[in-house]
Design an enzyme around this catalytic site. Structure first.
Site, short mmCIF file in Angstrom:
data_model
loop_
_atom_site.label_atom_id
_atom_site.label_comp_id
_atom_site.label_asym_id
_atom_site.label_seq_id
_atom_site.Cartn_x
_atom_site.Cartn_y
_atom_site.Cartn_z
N TYR A 287 -2.00 -0.95 10.31
CA TYR A 287 -2.11 -1.25 8.87
C TYR A 287 -0.88 -0.71 8.12
O TYR A 287 -0.32 -1.40 7.26
CB TYR A 287 -3.40 -0.64 8.34
N SER B 89 0.86 -1.18 0.00
CA SER B 89 0.00 0.00 0.00
C SER B 89 0.90 1.23 0.00
O SER B 89 2.06 1.16 0.41
CB SER B 89 -0.86 -0.01 1.27
#
Ligand code: NAD
Length: 284
Positions: A181, A168
């Site tokens: 995350y 990401s």
């Protein structure tokens, strides 16, 4: 279906974890369109079946396979089923991943007055729950490493095999509110480089996508309001994205097929931002 741009992908066995999800279902359809045999793996069998049915109805080749990326036995059973139906996996896409509210703070910055707030749903750094953080690290990092251990063993020494992880943009620079995350995806990027080196002598390439902001069910309520307008966080993102829009799942397809094909045969260990320029923009 069968619209091959990358002819070498035809007939390849492509296993996709999280294949029933928003981004990876689009990736699954794109591989089927290249004539690949697509194994749609997901914890949620219903969503995996829906994707494989869509592929088959369009004339492609696919199976749905239930698999938990955190469970070795489940992955071994999935591998056996795939091997019996299609043969060993040539291309593994590690798509299962996600965040958890218990690893997320309520605000971007801690203010002194926040220390006095007592509302149960208000979370500062001090309230982060280890269970939530562990969940996120397990799903994203272990959930990438373990399927790779299981599915890449038979890739050793064969040609045209590769692993594609989904990292990401928050792996490069952490996003506010989501430390677990961001850290877990940083681990995925780091692991991508590590494994690319480790596998470099046995013909398995390992790369990753780093999607920026894609509007999905998980983040829709964070980024958009009920009337379709943007939330303050959504507005900040669009203002920081030179191309001025969220990503669409289709935006991942070109890079995915390229990194899985022979067109990128000298490329291993890269993490490709797909972010509309977000990472290139200083904000000024
Ligand atoms: P999604 O929730 O639509 O898809 C994730 C899929 O993984 C779901 O189908 C879910 O059932 C499955 N899954 C969850 N736990 C599993 C487990 N233990 N075993 C097997 N499958 C499991 O999410 P998405 O937005 O399509 O994201 C796909 C990937 O892209 C994730 O790794 C995510 O972190 C990453 N990503 C998404 C964005 C975004 O903006 N949506 C941005 C960057 C990275």
């Amino acid at each position: 279906m069968d619209n091959p741009k990358y002819k070498e992908l035809k007939g390849k066995v492509v296993a996709i974890t999280g294949g029933g999800g928003i981004l990876c279902s689009t990736i699954a359809l794109a591989f089927a369109d290249q004539g690949a045999k697509v194994c749609v793996m997901d914890l949620n069998m219903k969503s995996a079946e829906a994707v494989s049915e869509k592929i088959i109805n369009a004339g492609g080749v696919a199976i749905a396979v239930q698999a938990d990326v955190l469970d070795r036995e489940s992955l071994q059973a999935a591998k056996k089923e795939i091997a019996e139906k299609f043969g060993f996996c040539d291309i593994l896409i590690n798509g299962a991943g996600g965040n958890h509210p218990l690893g997320t703070t309520s605000e971007s910055y801690l203010l002194k007055k926040d220390m006095e707030r007592t509302a149960e749903d208000f979370k500062t750094f001090f309230d982060l729950d280890m269970e939530g953080i562990q969940f996120v690290f397990n799903l994203n990092f272990i959930g990438t490493l373990l399927p790779t251990q299981i599915f890449s063993r038979e890739m050793v020494g064969r040609t045209g095999c590769s692993v594609l992880n989904i990292s990401s943009m928050n792996a490069f620079t952490p996003l506010t509110k989501i430390p677990a995350y961001s850290g877990a995806k940083a681990a995925v990027s780091n692991f991508t480089q590590w494994l690319a080196v480790h596998f470099s002598k046995v013909g398995i390439r390992v790369n990753a996508l780093a999607p920026g902001f894609f509007l999905t069910d998980q983040n829709r309520s964070l980024l958009t309001k009920e009337d379709g307008g943007l939330t303050p966080r959504g507005t900040t993102i669009i203002d920081q994205t030179p191309m001025g829009r969220f990503g669409e799942p289709e935006d991942l397809v070109g890079t995915t097929l390229w990194l899985s094909s022979e067109q990128s045969k000298f490329i291993t260990g890269i993490v490709v931002p797909i972010d509309g320029g977000f990472s290139a923009f200083s904000g000024v």
